[in-house]
Design a protein around this motif. Structure first.
Motif, PDB file in Angstrom:
ATOM      1  N   LEU A   1       0.789  -1.238   0.000  1.00  0.00           N
ATOM      2  CA  LEU A   1       0.000   0.000   0.000  1.00  0.00           C
ATOM      3  C   LEU A   1       0.820   1.287   0.000  1.00  0.00           C
ATOM      4  N   PHE A   2       1.948   1.312   0.674  1.00  0.00           N
ATOM      5  CA  PHE A   2       2.759   2.531   0.703  1.00  0.00           C
ATOM      6  C   PHE A   2       3.647   2.605  -0.543  1.00  0.00           C
ATOM      7  N   ASP A   3       3.747   3.780  -1.129  1.00  0.00           N
ATOM      8  CA  ASP A   3       4.614   3.976  -2.297  1.00  0.00           C
ATOM      9  C   ASP A   3       6.058   3.633  -1.933  1.00  0.00           C
ATOM     10  N   ASN A   4       6.657   2.741  -2.719  1.00  0.00           N
ATOM     11  CA  ASN A   4       8.059   2.338  -2.527  1.00  0.00           C
ATOM     12  C   ASN A   4       8.336   1.802  -1.122  1.00  0.00           C
ATOM     13  N   ASN A   5       7.276   1.365  -0.440  1.00  0.00           N
ATOM     14  CA  ASN A   5       7.394   0.850   0.928  1.00  0.00           C
ATOM     15  C   ASN A   5       8.050   1.861   1.862  1.00  0.00           C
ATOM     16  N   GLU A   6       7.788   3.148   1.617  1.00  0.00           N
ATOM     17  CA  GLU A   6       8.353   4.219   2.438  1.00  0.00           C
ATOM     18  C   GLU A   6       7.272   4.777   3.367  1.00  0.00           C
ATOM     19  N   TYR A   7       7.543   4.726   4.660  1.00  0.00           N
ATOM     20  CA  TYR A   7       6.582   5.217   5.653  1.00  0.00           C
ATOM     21  C   TYR A   7       7.303   5.482   6.973  1.00  0.00           C
ATOM     22  N   GLU A   8       6.647   6.255   7.815  1.00  0.00           N
ATOM     23  CA  GLU A   8       7.145   6.504   9.173  1.00  0.00           C
ATOM     24  C   GLU A   8       6.268   5.726  10.137  1.00  0.00           C
ATOM     25  N   GLU A   9       6.865   4.811  10.877  1.00  0.00           N
ATOM     26  CA  GLU A   9       6.076   4.038  11.833  1.00  0.00           C
ATOM     27  C   GLU A   9       5.776   4.895  13.058  1.00  0.00           C
ATOM     28  N   LEU A  10       4.548   4.821  13.543  1.00  0.00           N
ATOM     29  CA  LEU A  10       4.101   5.587  14.702  1.00  0.00           C
ATOM     30  C   LEU A  10       4.123   4.710  15.949  1.00  0.00           C
ATOM     31  N   ASP A  11       4.576   5.251  17.051  1.00  0.00           N
ATOM     32  CA  ASP A  11       4.561   4.559  18.355  1.00  0.00           C
ATOM     33  C   ASP A  11       5.153   3.154  18.243  1.00  0.00           C
ATOM     34  N   ALA A  12       6.298   3.047  17.595  1.00  0.00           N
ATOM     35  CA  ALA A  12       6.877   1.743  17.253  1.00  0.00           C
ATOM     36  C   ALA A  12       7.292   0.928  18.478  1.00  0.00           C
ATOM     37  N   ASP A  13       7.616   1.580  19.592  1.00  0.00           N
ATOM     38  CA  ASP A  13       8.161   0.863  20.744  1.00  0.00           C
ATOM     39  C   ASP A  13       7.140   0.614  21.854  1.00  0.00           C
ATOM     40  N   MET A  14       5.872   0.850  21.591  1.00  0.00           N
ATOM     41  CA  MET A  14       4.849   0.658  22.615  1.00  0.00           C
ATOM     42  C   MET A  14       4.593  -0.839  22.834  1.00  0.00           C
ATOM     43  N   THR A  15       4.653  -1.291  24.075  1.00  0.00           N
ATOM     44  CA  THR A  15       4.469  -2.706  24.381  1.00  0.00           C
ATOM     45  C   THR A  15       3.464  -2.901  25.519  1.00  0.00           C
ATOM     46  N   SER A  16       2.869  -4.086  25.566  1.00  0.00           N
ATOM     47  CA  SER A  16       1.860  -4.413  26.578  1.00  0.00           C
ATOM     48  C   SER A  16       2.495  -4.698  27.928  1.00  0.00           C
ATOM     49  N   LYS A  17       1.730  -4.431  28.983  1.00  0.00           N
ATOM     50  CA  LYS A  17       2.116  -4.788  30.348  1.00  0.00           C
ATOM     51  C   LYS A  17       1.165  -5.881  30.853  1.00  0.00           C
ATOM     52  N   ASP A  18       1.376  -6.305  32.070  1.00  0.00           N
ATOM     53  CA  ASP A  18       0.545  -7.361  32.661  1.00  0.00           C
ATOM     54  C   ASP A  18      -0.047  -6.870  33.978  1.00  0.00           C
ATOM     55  N   PRO A  19      -0.982  -5.907  33.928  1.00  0.00           N
ATOM     56  CA  PRO A  19      -1.488  -5.308  35.169  1.00  0.00           C
ATOM     57  C   PRO A  19      -2.261  -6.282  36.043  1.00  0.00           C
ATOM     58  N   LEU A  20      -2.832  -7.345  35.439  1.00  0.00           N
ATOM     59  CA  LEU A  20      -3.641  -8.287  36.208  1.00  0.00           C
ATOM     60  C   LEU A  20      -2.842  -9.507  36.686  1.00  0.00           C
ATOM     61  N   LYS A  21      -1.558  -9.561  36.293  1.00  0.00           N
ATOM     62  CA  LYS A  21      -0.720 -10.724  36.637  1.00  0.00           C
ATOM     63  C   LYS A  21      -1.426 -12.023  36.225  1.00  0.00           C
ATOM     64  N   PHE A  22      -1.879 -12.026  34.991  1.00  0.00           N
ATOM     65  CA  PHE A  22      -2.727 -13.108  34.484  1.00  0.00           C
ATOM     66  C   PHE A  22      -1.905 -14.362  34.194  1.00  0.00           C
ATOM     67  N   VAL A  23      -2.471 -15.533  34.575  1.00  0.00           N
ATOM     68  CA  VAL A  23      -1.813 -16.811  34.314  1.00  0.00           C
ATOM     69  C   VAL A  23      -2.853 -17.799  33.780  1.00  0.00           C
ATOM     70  N   ASP A  24      -2.565 -18.419  32.632  1.00  0.00           N
ATOM     71  CA  ASP A  24      -3.380 -19.567  32.194  1.00  0.00           C
ATOM     72  C   ASP A  24      -2.442 -20.762  32.115  1.00  0.00           C
ATOM     73  N   THR A  25      -2.137 -21.256  30.928  1.00  0.00           N
ATOM     74  CA  THR A  25      -1.147 -22.333  30.827  1.00  0.00           C
ATOM     75  C   THR A  25       0.267 -21.794  31.045  1.00  0.00           C
ATOM     76  N   LYS A  26       0.421 -20.473  30.926  1.00  0.00           N
ATOM     77  CA  LYS A  26       1.681 -19.822  31.250  1.00  0.00           C
ATOM     78  C   LYS A  26       1.389 -18.390  31.667  1.00  0.00           C
TER      79      LYS A  26
END
Length: 284
Positions: A65-90
């Motif tokens: 979709l982007f011309d020549n695959n040229e674009y500026e990524e937004l908020d590239a380093d944003m990552t999820s946290k684990d506020p509920l300390k959730f555990v299922d199989t791991k």
């Protein structure tokens, strides 16, 4: 002695001289068609044998979709946290770390701004490879910030959905993203900035219940699974057999929830055509 009989026992070839067959040379579609992987990539990851649209991620959609695959990524380093300390199989924290290492992605959506057919566009694209494209707080926040960027700079917004729905490990935090992204899209509409929603395989759960169905134009790739609950859940709840092709893009189009079905190789032209028509601009 016959040529196929060994003259000496044991394998004589040194390990460093052995040749392995490279992985990924061929792709087998669900209908059983075998396609050369290089040919598949050149054909926008659509099987030329049967038209099957292989699942791809943000990297491939941005290339398309982007011309020549040229674009500026937004908020590239944003990552999820684990506020509920959730555990299922791991532990959820471990699951996030594993997903990041396996996919080389930070979370289940990437957002970027660049030019498509010469004009600016903001694109948010989900990655199913990251925990099933599940929608958590980071996914909602990145989409909201991408919409803010569209509003601030008056640039059209494209959302590419590919998701199994809300991320259960974040419980209510995840469900809050439905209202959050919908409210942001209402602000985008108030600013009279176009929004195109592209549903790809699969678009299910909370994504369908929020931003995936709120576009000024809702489009899909052929054969995509689009729905809220899965077919098995719907059948068990209603107690009825489902119609043929239930929840395919073609079925959803026939019942009025989509505007168009667009093959992947036509996406760039068609998306920009719709944007030009919405904005009453000369067609590119």
């Amino acid at each position: 002695m016959a040529w196929f009989k060994r003259t000496e026992k044991g394998i004589q070839t040194p390990t460093e001289n052995k040749k392995d067959v490279p992985k990924g040379l061929w792709y087998k579609s669900p209908t059983g068609k075998i396609v050369d992987a290089e040919e598949l990539a050149k054909n926008f990851y659509v099987s030329p044998e049967d038209g099957y649209h292989v699942r791809i991620g943000s990297k491939e959609y941005f290339e398309i979709l982007f011309d020549n695959n040229e674009y500026e990524e937004l908020d590239a380093d944003m990552t999820s946290k684990d506020p509920l300390k959730f555990v299922d199989t791991k532990k959820y924290g471990d699951r996030l770390k594993d997903a990041q290492e396996k996919t080389k992605l930070k979370d289940a959506v990437r957002t970027g701004v660049g030019k498509s057919k010469g004009k600016d566009i903001v694109i948010a694209c989900m990655d199913f490879a990251f925990i099933g494209g599940s929608m958590g707080a980071v996914v909602g926040e990145k989409i909201a910030r991408a919409i803010d960027h569209s509003i601030k700079n008056r640039i059209p917004f494209l959302m590419i959905s590919k998701s199994g729905g809300a991320r259960m490990m974040e419980a209510a935090y995840s469900l809050m993203q439905l209202a959050k992204t919908s409210a942001k899209l209402a602000q985008l509409a108030d600013a009279k900035i176009p929004y195109i929603s592209l549903c790809t395989d699969p678009t299910t759960g909370g994504t369908t219940a929020s931003y995936a169905m709120l576009g000024d134009v809702n489009i899909s790739e052929p054969g995509a699974l689009i729905g809220f609950a899965g077919p098995r859940v719907v059948k068990d709840t209603t107690g009825k057999d489902l119609p043929e092709g239930f929840q395919t893009a073609e079925f959803v189009l026939e019942h009025g929830f989509l505007d168009f079905i667009t093959p992947r190789k036509e996406l760039k032209d068609k998306i920009n055509l719709y944007l030009d028509l919405i904005q009453n601009q000369p067609i590119r």
